[in-house]
Design a protein around this motif. Sequence first.
Motif, PDB file in Angstrom:
ATOM      1  N   THR A 162      -5.754 -13.516  -0.697  1.00 23.81           N
ATOM      2  CA  THR A 162      -6.841 -12.854   0.120  1.00 23.81           C
ATOM      3  C   THR A 162      -6.328 -12.997   1.606  1.00 23.81           C
ATOM      4  O   THR A 162      -6.356 -11.899   2.627  1.00 23.81           O
ATOM      5  N   ASP A 193       0.682  -1.145  -0.001  1.00 21.01           N
ATOM      6  CA  ASP A 193       0.069   0.266   0.096  1.00 21.01           C
ATOM      7  C   ASP A 193       0.859   1.385   0.000  1.00 21.01           C
ATOM      8  O   ASP A 193       2.173   1.375  -0.195  1.00 21.01           O
ATOM      9  N   ARG A 203       0.079  -6.131   2.071  1.00 14.80           N
ATOM     10  CA  ARG A 203      -1.356  -6.198   1.852  1.00 14.80           C
ATOM     11  C   ARG A 203      -1.860  -7.083   0.917  1.00 14.80           C
ATOM     12  O   ARG A 203      -1.129  -7.693   0.018  1.00 14.80           O
ATOM     13  N   GLN A 256     -10.987  -0.702  -7.397  1.00 12.01           N
ATOM     14  CA  GLN A 256     -10.653  -1.815  -7.346  1.00 12.01           C
ATOM     15  C   GLN A 256     -11.122  -2.589  -8.687  1.00 12.01           C
ATOM     16  O   GLN A 256     -10.864  -3.671  -9.160  1.00 12.01           O
ATOM     17  N   LYS A 263      -7.760 -15.501  -4.047  1.00 11.88           N
ATOM     18  CA  LYS A 263      -8.995 -14.887  -4.814  1.00 11.88           C
ATOM     19  C   LYS A 263      -9.451 -15.800  -5.634  1.00 11.88           C
ATOM     20  O   LYS A 263      -8.933 -16.333  -6.637  1.00 11.88           O
ATOM     21  N   PRO A 265      -6.430  -4.437  -5.174  1.00 14.27           N
ATOM     22  CA  PRO A 265      -6.254  -4.627  -3.929  1.00 14.27           C
ATOM     23  C   PRO A 265      -7.286  -3.899  -3.130  1.00 14.27           C
ATOM     24  O   PRO A 265      -7.647  -2.706  -3.525  1.00 14.27           O
ATOM     25  N   GLU A 266      -7.703  -4.539  -1.974  1.00 14.50           N
ATOM     26  CA  GLU A 266      -8.940  -3.432  -1.121  1.00 14.50           C
ATOM     27  C   GLU A 266      -8.247  -2.141  -0.745  1.00 14.50           C
ATOM     28  O   GLU A 266      -9.307  -1.426  -0.326  1.00 14.50           O
ATOM     29  N   TRP A 267      -6.924  -1.823  -0.648  1.00 16.17           N
ATOM     30  CA  TRP A 267      -6.390  -0.559  -0.163  1.00 16.17           C
ATOM     31  C   TRP A 267      -6.678   0.455  -1.145  1.00 16.17           C
ATOM     32  O   TRP A 267      -6.542   1.716  -0.988  1.00 16.17           O
ATOM     33  N   TRP A 280     -10.809  -7.246  -9.456  1.00 17.11           N
ATOM     34  CA  TRP A 280     -10.033  -7.721  -8.009  1.00 17.11           C
ATOM     35  C   TRP A 280      -9.017  -6.990  -7.596  1.00 17.11           C
ATOM     36  O   TRP A 280      -7.925  -7.735  -7.114  1.00 17.11           O
TER      37      TRP A 280
END
Length: 528
Positions: free
Chosen positions: A90, A79, A85, A231, A106, A225-227, A223
Motif C-alpha cells: 500500500t 500506471d 504506484r 479493482q 495489503k 491497483p488504485e489507479w 485488490w
Amino acid sequence: MRRYRGSVGKGPFGVGIFIALIVLFGFFGMIFSESPSMAAEKKVIVQAMNRDPDILDTMKAAWYSDALIYLHDRLVSRDYNFGYRPGLATSWDVSEDGLMWTFHLKKEVKFHDGTPFTAKDVKWTIDTIKDPKTASPFAGDLKAIDQVKIIDDYTVQMTLKYPFPNLLFNLSNTASGIQKAGCYDEYGEDYGIKTVIGTGPFMFKEWVRGDRIVLVKNPHYNWGPEWMSNQGPPLFDELVIRTIPEESSRIMELLTGGVHVLRDVPPLQVDKLKNNPEINIFTEQSTKLGYLAYACDKKPFDDVLVRRAINHAVDRETIVKYIFSGYATPAYGYLPQALKDEYLEESEELGYKYDPAKAKELLAKAGFPDGFETTLSAENDSTSKRLAEVLQAQLAEIGIRAKIQLFDSASYVAMLKAGQQDLFVRLYSWPNADILDWFLLSSQFPYPNHSRWCDPKTDELINSAATAPTWEERAEKYKEVQRYLIEQAVWCPIYIPDMMLAVRKEVKNFKIHPWMIQYSDGIDIETK
C-alpha cells in the motif's frame, strides 16, 4: 362413484402420472437449460503470441510469458504514465541514506488456493530468487538487497548493501511477481508447468505446450491497483494466450475472429489491417531495440575494426523503409528513445552512418581486404528472416559472405547458450537501462550475455551506474556506458520498432499500456 383426490402419492395411476410429468418436465427443462440461446455465454478473449515460454515460473523463466503478468501481483505497480504506484504494497518508506526500505502490505489478499498473503510470502519470494540454487536469471537484479526482514504479517523491511534507486523498477517487474511461500516444496516439479499459484486477477487453468495457455478470472479478486478503473475481478471469463509461430496464421486468425488481440503486429500488415473495419490498431513508442550482434570473443569479431566495419555496412534507413514499412526508427545507440531519462541524445551523432567505403577500409586495416565468410543466425519468423536476407546482401557489399541459419525460438536460445553463434539478429524489449547489465556484464556470460562480451571497463561503468545513489546520477552514468559501447561497437544497433497492437472491435474498453495490456482494468468482450 370413487373420487380421486389431489394426492398423487396414493394409487398406481397417480404415481404413474406423477412420474411421467417429472420425466416430461425434466426433459424440457434439460433442453431449455442447455440451449445456447438461453444459457449465459462464456466470455473469452484470445491473444496471439509467436512463441511459447520455457516455464511459467517467474523465478526460473528465461523468457517471461504474458500469462505471468496476470497470474501474479507485485509489490509495486506501474500506471499508464509508467509511474510507480502501490501494488501488493500500500506504501513504502525509505531511510535518509537510502539503505532501508519498509513496505506496508495489503490485507485480506489471498492466493488462488485460498491461502492468505502475508509478509512471509514476500520474504520467501525474494530470498528464493537470490538463492544460487534457484539459478534465477533475475537474481542479479536484486543483488542490492542484503536482507529481507519480516516486521509483522503486513510489514516487510529490505536492507540494501548500497543505495539503489532502481529498486522500485525491479520490484514492479514480471520476475518479482509474489509467489506463495513454499510452493516448490508443495508442488515439486509440477510447479510452473501444471500448477501456478499467485494472487493475480487471473488463475491458471492449463498449459498445452506449443498451443495455448488458458487463464480464468479470479472471482475473489478485489485488490487491484488504485489507479485502475476496475479493482475487482476481470469482466470476462477466460484469457487464452495462443502460440502461433507463423505470421500469416496469426493474421488470418485475427481476421476471422479466432484471435482478438495481436500484440506485435507485423509492420508489412499494418496498412492492410488499418483498412479493415473489424480491426482497431493502437500505436505507441516502444521500449524495444533490434540489433545485429556477434560473438565478441571469436575471430574476427574480437577486433574492434571489424565490428566498426559491420556497423558502417548496415543501411538502417533502407531497412526501416522496406522491412518495417516506416513503422520503426533507425537505431544508432543501445537504448530506445522512450527511455527519456537514460537515453543518450547524441547516439546518432556518435554512431556509425552507412558508409560501405569506410567499412571496406576498416576491414582492410583489420587484415581482411577481401572480407571473410561467416554465418548469420536468426529466428524463423518472417520479419527476422527478411531482415537477415537484407543484412546478408548489405554485408556482401563489403566482402562479408554470410550464410543464413534459421531457428525456431527454443532452438535459437539453445544455440546461443551453447556459444555456437557468429553473427546473429536479436530484438529486446525492456523499459530500463539495466537491460545493458543483463546482456553485457561479464557475470552474465555465457547467457544472457550472448554477445560474449567480457570487458572489465564495461563491468566497471555498468556497476558504477547501477549503484549510483540517486536516479539522476544513475541516468548520467548509464549515458557513459552507452558512449563506451558505441565506441567499442559491441553491437550493431539497427531499429526501434513502433509498438503496434491489433484489436478486434468486439473487445471493449481497450487501453494501451506502455508495459503490458492490463486485461483486468475494465476490458471486456461483446459476445454474439
